[in-house]
Design a protein around this motif. Sequence first.
Motif, PDB file in Angstrom:
ATOM      1  N   THR A 311       0.717  -1.202   0.011  1.00  0.00           N
ATOM      2  CA  THR A 311       0.018   0.125  -0.087  1.00  0.00           C
ATOM      3  C   THR A 311       0.893   1.281   0.015  1.00  0.00           C
ATOM      4  O   THR A 311       0.413   2.368  -0.204  1.00  0.00           O
ATOM      5  N   GLN A 313       4.147   3.628  -1.366  1.00  0.00           N
ATOM      6  CA  GLN A 313       5.028   4.221  -2.475  1.00  0.00           C
ATOM      7  C   GLN A 313       6.402   3.598  -2.500  1.00  0.00           C
ATOM      8  O   GLN A 313       7.279   4.062  -1.533  1.00  0.00           O
ATOM      9  N   LYS A 436       3.492  -2.671  -7.565  1.00  0.00           N
ATOM     10  CA  LYS A 436       4.065  -1.243  -8.380  1.00  0.00           C
ATOM     11  C   LYS A 436       5.251  -0.987  -7.513  1.00  0.00           C
ATOM     12  O   LYS A 436       5.395  -0.684  -6.397  1.00  0.00           O
ATOM     13  N   SER A 451       3.871  11.704  -6.671  1.00  0.00           N
ATOM     14  CA  SER A 451       2.912  10.772  -5.814  1.00  0.00           C
ATOM     15  C   SER A 451       1.925  10.511  -6.943  1.00  0.00           C
ATOM     16  O   SER A 451       1.051   9.472  -7.073  1.00  0.00           O
ATOM     17  N   THR A 452       1.640  11.527  -7.898  1.00  0.00           N
ATOM     18  CA  THR A 452       0.787  11.359  -8.956  1.00  0.00           C
ATOM     19  C   THR A 452       1.089  10.275 -10.015  1.00  0.00           C
ATOM     20  O   THR A 452       0.092   9.613 -10.535  1.00  0.00           O
ATOM     21  N   TRP A 454       1.445   7.147  -9.115  1.00  0.00           N
ATOM     22  CA  TRP A 454       1.030   5.999  -8.592  1.00  0.00           C
ATOM     23  C   TRP A 454      -0.551   6.032  -9.012  1.00  0.00           C
ATOM     24  O   TRP A 454      -1.281   5.022  -8.628  1.00  0.00           O
ATOM     25  N   ASN A 455      -1.183   7.335  -9.392  1.00  0.00           N
ATOM     26  CA  ASN A 455      -2.546   7.307  -9.861  1.00  0.00           C
ATOM     27  C   ASN A 455      -2.635   7.077 -11.214  1.00  0.00           C
ATOM     28  O   ASN A 455      -3.749   7.117 -11.791  1.00  0.00           O
ATOM     29  N   ASN A 457      -3.506   5.349 -14.898  1.00  0.00           N
ATOM     30  CA  ASN A 457      -3.926   4.221 -15.282  1.00  0.00           C
ATOM     31  C   ASN A 457      -3.232   3.902 -16.464  1.00  0.00           C
ATOM     32  O   ASN A 457      -3.449   4.328 -17.681  1.00  0.00           O
TER      33      ASN A 457
END
Length: 607
Positions: A311, A313, A436, A451-452, A454-455, A457
């Motif tokens: 969960t 990073q 990931k 951090s973006t 990890w979002n 798609n």
Amino acid sequence: MKGGGGGAVGPAKRRWRGLAIGVLFLVILSMLVPLAFLLGLHNGFHSPGFVPLQHNSHLGDRTQHVDNLVRKLSPTRPKDILKRFAHEAKNETSSTDATRKNQQKKGIPIQPQVVLQPLSNRNINRDSGKTGMERGVDENVGLCELKYGSYCIWHEENREDMKDSTVKKLKDQLFVARAYFPSVAKRPSLNKLSRELKQNIQELERVLSESTADSDLPPGIEKKSKRMRAAIAKAKSVTADCNNVDKKLRQIFDLTEDEANFHMKQSAFLYQLAVQTMPRSHHCLSMKLTVEYFRDESFDEGLTEKYSDPTLQHYVIFSGNVIASSVVINSTVMHAKDSTNQVFHVLTDGQNYYAMKHWFLRNTFRDAVVQVLNIEHLILDYSDKTTVSHLNSPLEFRVSFYNSGNAQAMHNRTQYISIFSHSHYLLPEIFKNLQKVVVLDDDVVVRQDLSTLWNLNMGQKVMGAVQICSVRLGQLKSYLGESSFNKNTCLWMSGLNLIDLVRWRELGISENYWKLAKKMSMKEESTVLASTLTFQDLIYALDGEWIVSGLGHDYGISIQNIKKAAVLHYNGNMKPWLELGIRKYKVYWKKFINRKNQYLNECNVNP
């Protein structure tokens, strides 16, 4: 009878007189031709006997080299000798150019000649840097980059004004005097000039044997130089064997050109050696940290539960460079909005493992945690473990396209790429519980929150990476052999890579790579090809503003692009931790070094 006899002999005498005039005319003409050479027309002629240097052993055997040059001299082949050295790289492909001209006449499309060159073998440690011009410098620099890589960029930046010009001028006078002396000495009527020339030669030889710089020259050197100039002027005014003088001067020219080429290659080699050699201060730091690790037993690593928490990073760095890895982690943490969920995994080799471990145990990076792993001690389930028994940091290559006779066009077709090494294909096996990871090269600096990432798609793609579509697989088909591939596939870059390990395992990416690499004999050149073929149609193209590459070789990157980028990638030879690094880009890297650190001060680490 006398009149008849005189009438018969008269025409014969006239015929002989005509022949004598003709012979005299030929003699005068034969004297004018050497005189034309002496007056400077010989500058349009050049010996075809130049042999590229392979090593410096021939410099000690000048006599044999001169004899070979004399046998190859041909004073009937006009060439522009002033441009030959500048266009050496172009002349090396003259046969290819001729073939291309024939293809162009027949309407056959011309394919650019592509040369894929690994910049270095970095299997031992990353401290050596990743071994390959300022744009618009000149044509010769562009050609030089194709042959020597970023050495030419560094050479142009560090070019200095010529020093000791007087010594060099004296050497030139000595060469010319030696060229004229043999012809003058053979003529008894020129004994006085011969003695004068000989005396001046001996004086200059004595001076130059004791002086290597202008500061070493004796006070009266200007008078000696003036006397030498006068003696050379007298020798030039005398009718001499111009053919011998011309040969001697061209021998000296060829020898000087050979030496210049040798020193050019030697300086390029020393530049590469400086890039690949670990700086003394970095070696000191690694040794001191290793000693301190075994001396200090008060540290407990702890926090092991975070290392395998999917969960969080997770960032992975392959490196043997303590300072470089620290800069990557520090810059990432400093720009993160929340560092509590950041976990960094530094994979290194046995040589640097304890130094890395001690460094990251002593230094904190806000709320992030750092795990140091020795890749040589990891349990791997691969049949051929010999290929992954040591650390392979990301590999770099220079791709040169010889597709035009224009130097600037060829310069624009030189690309530097970085790619995964064998070690990167162990990620799914090393981090079995993770889904990931973001892989960062140790020559990057992070300037924004990541951090973006990890979002994102990525759909069914395996890896997110920045692509270089100026280099496509179709242009490397000479290296690919009979492999099936899409010729329009773009090459991708390492530096910043988001990897979906779940999808990676489903498609068996590592197994496919090992098969391709084994098929291509595991050479360094095959690594970039096997990696590209393995991820064919599986790359999610990241926006170009995520990362700016080339800060280790390209002087032409705009400040605007640097400010917009989330990551700066110092790919190329001129790493920021080396003295050879590009000065104007170092400031972005050096700001994340803690200059007050005790070990850095003790080892004088000051990039």
